[in-house]
Design an enzyme around this catalytic site. Sequence first.
Site, mmCIF file in Angstrom:
data_model
loop_
_atom_site.group_PDB
_atom_site.id
_atom_site.type_symbol
_atom_site.label_atom_id
_atom_site.label_comp_id
_atom_site.label_asym_id
_atom_site.label_seq_id
_atom_site.Cartn_x
_atom_site.Cartn_y
_atom_site.Cartn_z
ATOM 1 N N ARG A 16 11.926 -1.570 10.849
ATOM 2 C CA ARG A 16 10.984 -0.732 11.589
ATOM 3 C C ARG A 16 10.647 -1.454 12.883
ATOM 4 N NH1 ARG A 16 5.778 1.113 8.177
ATOM 5 N NH2 ARG A 16 4.658 0.439 10.006
ATOM 6 N N LYS A 32 0.821 -1.211 0.000
ATOM 7 C CA LYS A 32 0.000 0.000 0.000
ATOM 8 C C LYS A 32 0.862 1.272 0.000
ATOM 9 C CE LYS A 32 -2.141 -0.042 3.823
ATOM 10 N NZ LYS A 32 -1.697 0.963 4.795
ATOM 11 N N ARG A 40 -0.156 -6.686 14.469
ATOM 12 C CA ARG A 40 -0.732 -5.708 13.532
ATOM 13 C C ARG A 40 -1.694 -6.390 12.565
ATOM 14 N NH1 ARG A 40 4.121 -3.124 10.846
ATOM 15 N NH2 ARG A 40 2.659 -1.629 9.998
ATOM 16 N N ARG A 52 -8.950 3.555 9.373
ATOM 17 C CA ARG A 52 -8.706 2.209 9.878
ATOM 18 C C ARG A 52 -9.945 1.669 10.597
ATOM 19 N NH1 ARG A 52 -3.146 2.481 9.146
ATOM 20 N NH2 ARG A 52 -1.869 1.042 10.244
ATOM 21 N N ARG A 105 11.498 -5.970 4.896
ATOM 22 C CA ARG A 105 11.251 -4.547 4.753
ATOM 23 C C ARG A 105 12.162 -3.758 5.704
ATOM 24 N NH1 ARG A 105 5.238 -1.991 5.019
ATOM 25 N NH2 ARG A 105 5.397 -2.046 7.268
#
Length: 220
Positions: free
Chosen positions: A162, A15, A173, A90, A125
Site C-alpha cells: 500500500r 484492526k 501515520r 479518528r 502487509r
Amino acid sequence: MALNLVLIGPPGSGKGTQSVRIAEKYGIPHISTGDILRAAVRDGTPLGQQVEATLASGGLVGDALMTDLVRARLSAPDLRQGFVLDGFPRTVAQAQALDTIVTPPLVVVLIDAADEEIVRRMGLRRICASCGLTQAVSADPESNGDEPHDPCPYCGGLLVRRQDDEPETVRRRLATYAQYAEPVIAYYRDRPTFGAVDGLRPASEVTALLAALIERRAPR
Ligand code: AMP
C-alpha cells in the site's frame, strides 16, 4: 439487538483483519473509512481526487468530510443488525458526531499494539491491486520487502505494498495516531460499553477475546 461496534487501534494493529472476522461472525457489514477512501482514489472520483494527497501523506482527512461520509453510509438500510466501523472516529469531533448519528449502545473496543511490532507487521502487509483485500506475506530476511510475491489467494490479483505502508509514511501515520487517538480513547474510556484487547496476541486469540468482550458489553 443490533450490534453497533467501533474498533479503534493504531495502523497495523490488526484492526482491519479483526473487523472483517467480527463482521462475518455476526453477519453485519464492515465499514472501513480507509477502504472507502482508497476505492474513491482508485476510481478517480471527485472524493478520491480531493483526498488523494492526504492519504499519500499519512495525515487525516477533514472532520466535516469524514462525518458526512459516515453519516451517509450509516443511513443505508443494510445496517439494521448493526455494523463494524473501522477507521472512524479518528478525532474527538468525529466521536461527538458519531454519538449524534448512532442509536446507543455503541460498543467501542481498542485493539492495542506497540509501535515496533506495528512497523514490523506493516513491512509485511500487502494489498491486492484487483480486489483490495489486505493480507500479510511471509518474512524473508534476504528480501527488502519489495520482491514479487505469490498472487492474491482470493482473486489471483497482484499483491502490492500500500502506498501509505512505505516505512516513512508508516512513521508519519503512527505519529498522527499518537497525536489524535489518546483524546478519542479518553472520550470513550469511562463508558460501560468500552473495552480493550491486546493486539499483539495471535489473530485467532484476538478474535476470541473480542467476541467475548462484545457478548459482555452488548449481550445478544
Ligand atoms: P486506514 O485504512 O484506516 O489506515 O486509513 C487510511 C487513510 O485514510 C488514513 O491515513 C487517513 O488519511 C484516511 N482516513 C481514514 N479514516 C479517516 C478518518 N476517520 N478521519 C480522517 N482520515 C481518515
